[in-house]
Design a protein around this motif. Structure first.
Motif: not given
Length: 214
Positions: A14, A64, A66, A88, A90, A105-106, A184
């Motif tokens: 990342c 991905v 973020l 992603q 956060h 999505y995460l 990650d």
């Protein structure tokens, strides 16, 4: 329910900020690369830079994006310009928000140690996975801080991704303890914020891929 843990574990690099680092991560064996669309981060990328990075990513490497507590319009603007495979989140985003962009999505959970993940699984049932990162009141990822690892549940029914303070020297131990679906890393393979180190990426991925379930 069948365990989701497999060997080798998947690896996401990342905080990629340059096409060259994206290519190096892919050559080293990364399964996914992440780009940060969060201006306060030292790893933030502009849309034009992200487009160049994405053009350098070879096939079968997941791309991905973020975000941290973004406005819907910002996510839509990024998606209109950038061919991202996955998002992603956060921040404190709600499940309905995360699921509202026609992308897998995460959801990131900021933790300090062992906790019950079932409420999060139930709340974010539409997520492709839950990513566990170190809780920090000031930093949303990339802090280089780890939390107390524990054996993650294998019957949760959703992939669990381990992040937070990982680097080439501890990733094998982290996998042995936690048994995550994937790991990650960001700051643990850098020479400076946003600039990756080829040797560190290669060692990190080799250690992660070599880790075996006891």
């Amino acid at each position: 329910m069948q365990a989701l843990y497999r060997n080798p574990v998947r690896v996401k690099i990342c905080g990629i900020t340059t096409p060259a680092d994206a290519q190096l991560a892919a050559v080293a064996g990364a399964d996914a690369i992440g780009m940060v669309f969060y201006p306060p981060s030292p790893r933030n990328v502009a849309i034009t830079d992200a487009q160049q990075i994405l053009a350098a990513v070879p096939p079968f490497v997941t791309r991905v994006g973020l975000f941290v507590n973004p406005q819907r319009a910002w996510v839509e603007e990024v998606l209109a310009a950038c061919a991202l495979d996955m998002l992603q989140f956060h921040g404190d985003e709600e499940p309905e928000f995360c699921a509202g962009f026609q992308r897998p999505y995460l959801k990131v959970l900021r933790v300090s140690g062992e906790c019950d993940l079932r409420p999060w699984r139930d709340r974010f049932g539409t997520a492709q996975g839950l990513l566990l990162d170190k809780r920090d009141a000031q930093v949303f990822g990339g802090s280089g801080q780890s939390f107390a690892w524990w054996r993650l549940p294998q019957d949760l029914g959703i992939p669990l991704i381990l992040a937070g303070g990982l680097h080439p020297e501890n990733v094998a131990t982290a996998i042995d303890v936690a048994r995550p679906y994937a790991v990650d890393v960001s700051s643990g393979v850098e020479v400076s914020p946003g600039r990756k180190d080829r040797g560190k990426m290669e060692r990190f991925i080799a250690q992660a891929h070599a880790a075996r379930e006891a």
